[in-house]
Design a protein around this motif. Structure first.
Motif, mmCIF file in Angstrom:
data_model
loop_
_atom_site.group_PDB
_atom_site.id
_atom_site.type_symbol
_atom_site.label_atom_id
_atom_site.label_comp_id
_atom_site.label_asym_id
_atom_site.label_seq_id
_atom_site.Cartn_x
_atom_site.Cartn_y
_atom_site.Cartn_z
ATOM 1 N N ALA A 91 0.777 -1.351 0.085
ATOM 2 C CA ALA A 91 -0.026 0.018 -0.020
ATOM 3 C C ALA A 91 1.051 1.183 0.007
ATOM 4 O O ALA A 91 2.190 1.203 0.564
ATOM 5 N N ARG A 92 0.192 2.293 -0.527
ATOM 6 C CA ARG A 92 1.100 3.521 -0.734
ATOM 7 C C ARG A 92 0.055 4.707 0.050
ATOM 8 O O ARG A 92 -1.081 4.641 -0.299
ATOM 9 N N ILE A 93 0.626 5.653 0.948
ATOM 10 C CA ILE A 93 0.103 6.959 1.269
ATOM 11 C C ILE A 93 0.852 8.061 0.747
ATOM 12 O O ILE A 93 1.859 8.228 0.661
ATOM 13 N N ASP A 94 0.040 9.038 0.128
ATOM 14 C CA ASP A 94 0.463 10.144 -0.383
ATOM 15 C C ASP A 94 1.249 10.712 0.552
ATOM 16 O O ASP A 94 0.755 11.328 1.855
ATOM 17 N N PRO A 95 2.707 11.228 0.222
ATOM 18 C CA PRO A 95 3.732 11.723 1.160
ATOM 19 C C PRO A 95 3.618 13.266 1.249
ATOM 20 O O PRO A 95 4.692 13.881 2.124
ATOM 21 N N LEU A 96 3.164 13.935 0.238
ATOM 22 C CA LEU A 96 3.305 15.243 0.130
ATOM 23 C C LEU A 96 3.014 15.895 1.237
ATOM 24 O O LEU A 96 3.850 16.885 1.573
ATOM 25 N N PRO A 97 1.865 15.909 2.075
ATOM 26 C CA PRO A 97 1.684 16.460 3.261
ATOM 27 C C PRO A 97 2.895 16.421 4.277
ATOM 28 O O PRO A 97 3.176 17.508 4.817
ATOM 29 N N LEU A 98 3.276 15.475 4.370
ATOM 30 C CA LEU A 98 4.393 15.103 5.319
ATOM 31 C C LEU A 98 5.754 15.647 4.805
ATOM 32 O O LEU A 98 6.390 16.229 5.567
ATOM 33 N N THR A 99 5.932 15.702 3.618
ATOM 34 C CA THR A 99 7.079 16.337 2.971
ATOM 35 C C THR A 99 7.106 17.612 3.224
ATOM 36 O O THR A 99 8.139 18.125 3.581
ATOM 37 N N LYS A 158 5.591 19.314 5.548
ATOM 38 C CA LYS A 158 5.970 19.574 6.998
ATOM 39 C C LYS A 158 7.230 19.402 7.380
ATOM 40 O O LYS A 158 7.947 20.096 8.286
ATOM 41 N N VAL A 159 8.025 18.294 6.648
ATOM 42 C CA VAL A 159 9.538 18.158 6.957
ATOM 43 C C VAL A 159 10.391 19.509 6.355
ATOM 44 O O VAL A 159 10.886 20.108 7.023
ATOM 45 N N LYS A 160 9.861 20.104 5.289
ATOM 46 C CA LYS A 160 10.607 21.218 4.947
ATOM 47 C C LYS A 160 10.402 22.325 5.762
ATOM 48 O O LYS A 160 11.486 23.343 5.914
ATOM 49 N N GLU A 161 9.040 22.531 6.359
ATOM 50 C CA GLU A 161 8.900 23.542 7.169
ATOM 51 C C GLU A 161 9.846 23.418 8.352
ATOM 52 O O GLU A 161 10.214 24.398 8.833
ATOM 53 N N ALA A 162 9.778 22.260 8.660
ATOM 54 C CA ALA A 162 10.615 21.906 10.097
ATOM 55 C C ALA A 162 12.047 22.292 9.813
ATOM 56 O O ALA A 162 12.897 22.705 10.639
ATOM 57 N N GLN A 163 12.488 22.017 8.820
ATOM 58 C CA GLN A 163 13.895 22.143 8.293
ATOM 59 C C GLN A 163 14.197 23.820 8.220
ATOM 60 O O GLN A 163 15.202 24.124 8.786
ATOM 61 N N ALA A 164 13.261 24.492 7.666
ATOM 62 C CA ALA A 164 13.518 26.028 7.571
ATOM 63 C C ALA A 164 13.426 26.430 8.905
ATOM 64 O O ALA A 164 14.321 27.368 9.324
ATOM 65 N N SER A 168 13.757 16.824 17.106
ATOM 66 C CA SER A 168 12.877 15.799 17.369
ATOM 67 C C SER A 168 11.454 15.809 16.615
ATOM 68 O O SER A 168 11.371 14.678 15.967
ATOM 69 N N THR A 169 10.955 17.152 16.260
ATOM 70 C CA THR A 169 9.937 16.696 15.405
ATOM 71 C C THR A 169 10.409 16.642 13.896
ATOM 72 O O THR A 169 9.475 15.833 13.276
ATOM 73 N N LEU A 170 11.347 16.896 13.443
ATOM 74 C CA LEU A 170 11.829 16.631 12.104
ATOM 75 C C LEU A 170 12.187 15.331 11.916
ATOM 76 O O LEU A 170 11.928 14.734 10.987
ATOM 77 N N VAL A 171 12.915 14.436 13.003
ATOM 78 C CA VAL A 171 12.856 13.474 12.984
ATOM 79 C C VAL A 171 11.817 12.317 13.010
ATOM 80 O O VAL A 171 11.696 11.289 12.079
ATOM 81 N N ASN A 172 10.740 12.867 13.834
ATOM 82 C CA ASN A 172 9.476 12.124 13.633
ATOM 83 C C ASN A 172 8.803 12.260 12.181
ATOM 84 O O ASN A 172 8.315 11.278 11.737
ATOM 85 N N LEU A 173 8.742 13.554 11.836
ATOM 86 C CA LEU A 173 8.210 13.687 10.284
ATOM 87 C C LEU A 173 9.019 12.913 9.350
ATOM 88 O O LEU A 173 8.156 12.390 8.582
ATOM 89 N N ALA A 174 10.271 13.234 9.297
ATOM 90 C CA ALA A 174 11.062 12.390 8.425
ATOM 91 C C ALA A 174 10.987 10.690 8.460
ATOM 92 O O ALA A 174 10.803 10.081 7.310
#
Length: 429
Positions: free
Chosen positions: A72-80, A82-88, A223-229
């Motif tokens: 199965a696959r889940i659309d990763p765009l929302p999480l991706t 959030k990852v970029k926002e956390a990195q910024a 920590s948030t970035l690790v979880n999101l990734a």
């Protein structure tokens, strides 16, 4: 005499026709009979690891799946995103942490403030020295004025000399006052320089709390970035084991929450047997007991062995509407069958007692007599003789005899109330 005999024979009770069984030795098994069903031993329910939009699952029940295959696959765009926002955000916090140092006074400013303190102290010391000189000069001028005044009174000195001495004393007094003011000004300058230095030192330590604030925010964001990734990586759902798909629980594409079951899979070759029995029968079943499996659709009887008895019972309503406490017996096939699948119905006979050379009697020959003991009618010379029997175990058809009957004796099956002791009988067969 002949007539009397005929009359006696005419009024003698007619022998009762009965069915006879025989007491014999042979194998005897006591079983608990119940229905059961097959179950895959290790069934895996794969759930959505993260919330998101699920793509349509292309698998069907029965499809083979390899371990690690994508199911199965889940659309990763929302999480991706959030990852970029956390990195910024992390970069911003690190820049703010680095900028804290720019808010501190430079070391040159601190050195300059210390130098100003030293200069002020030196100026104060000089002012204090001039004050001491002024005090000494005033004391001398005061003595000279007194002497000049005394000499003028005695006529030994002119008036002008006295006036000069008084003028000198006045000048020395004025010089003393100026020196005192200079000392006070020097003291104020030293205090101001020291205060300025203290302010600089305080400003040097003021940004320390910002360091802790930014470091805590950076740690939280990391920590948030690790979880999101990690969640972004888990949008690709893989099979934990190889096997076959049993059920597809979510076929269509739609938004699903985290933990939503997607499909079930397992190895259909690893079957176990689940048999639910009454709790009163479950206490007789021990791990290791053998099971005979019939009516499963094949031509021969399958063998199984009890692995364990579940420690907790459950309530089930029978077909007659009676609540029953039942317990699941879990068993393994010996060897595993190839024809059965998950959830197949079978009939099982669990062996709870067995003797390969038991003295046994048909259960239909037994009945309750005085004090709820077992009795049976034995056929002896055409008559029924009642015997008290002690049995140890019994199955649905036969019972193991401990005492009261012997091998080869004939017993009456299904005795009726017409059968009494010494009743004349004859076999129907």
């Amino acid at each position: 005499m002949g007539v009397a005999t005929l009359v006696a024979l005419a009024f003698r009770p007619t022998p009762i026709a009965v069915d006879l069984g025989q007491v014999q030795r042979g194998p005897l098994q006591v079983t608990v009979d119940a229905e059961g069903k097959t179950r895959v031993r290790n069934r895996f329910t794969i759930a959505a690891p993260v919330a998101g939009r699920l793509a349509r699952i292309d698998l069907d029940p029965g499809d083979p799946v390899q371990s690690g295959a994508v199911v199965a696959r889940i659309d990763p765009l929302p999480l991706t995103t959030k990852v970029k926002e956390a990195q910024a955000r992390l970069q911003e916090l690190r820049a703010q942490l680095a900028g804290v140092e720019t808010q501190r006074p430079k070391s040159a400013a601190l050195a300059q403030a210390q130098a100003q303190i030293r200069v002020a102290i030196a100026a104060k010391q000089q002012a204090e020295a001039r004050l001491a000189d002024a005090k000494a000069a005033l004391a001398q001028a005061t003595r000279d004025r007194k002497r000049a005044q005394d000499l003028e009174v005695a006529g030994a000195q002119t008036r002008k000399v006295r006036e000069d001495a008084e003028l000198a004393a006045t000048q020395r007094q004025q010089e003393l006052e100026v020196a005192q003011k200079q000392v006070q000004g020097a003291i104020s300058t030293v205090a101001a320089a020291q205060k300025a230095f203290s302010v600089l030192k305080a400003e040097q330590q003021d940004p320390d709390y910002l360091l802790e604030v930014y470091r805590a925010q950076i740690s939280s964001t990391e920590s948030t970035l690790v979880n999101l990734a990690d969640e972004a990586r888990r949008t690709v759902v893989r099979a934990p084991v190889g096997g076959k798909v049993f059920r597809v629980l979510q076929e269509s594409a739609r938004f699903i929450p985290a933990g939503e079951p997607l499909l079930e899979l397992g190895d259909a070759r690893q079957l176990e047997l689940v048999i639910d029995v009454l709790s009163t029968d479950a206490v007789k079943v021990k791990p290791g007991a053998f099971i005979q499996v019939d009516h499963w659709g094949g031509p021969h009887t399958l063998q199984a062995q009890v692995r364990y008895v579940e420690p907790s019972a459950f309530t089930e309503v029978s077909a007659l509407g009676v609540e029953e406490q039942r317990v699941n017996i879990i068993a393994d096939f010996i060897p595993p069958p190839r024809s059965l699948g998950d959830g197949y119905r079978v009939e099982a006979r669990i062996v709870v007692w067995e003797d390969k050379d038991a003295l046994k009697v048909p259960v239909s020959a037994l009945f309750r007599c005085e004090n709820q003991k077992w009795c049976a009618f034995v056929a002896e010379q055409g008559k029924a003789q009642r015997r008290q029997v002690i049995i140890s175990q019994r199955s649905q058809r036969e019972a193991a005899v401990k005492k009261g009957l012997e091998v080869g004796e004939k017993v009456i099956l299904h005795p009726t109330e017409q059968i009494k002791a010494n009743q004349r009988i004859h076999s129907r067969s």
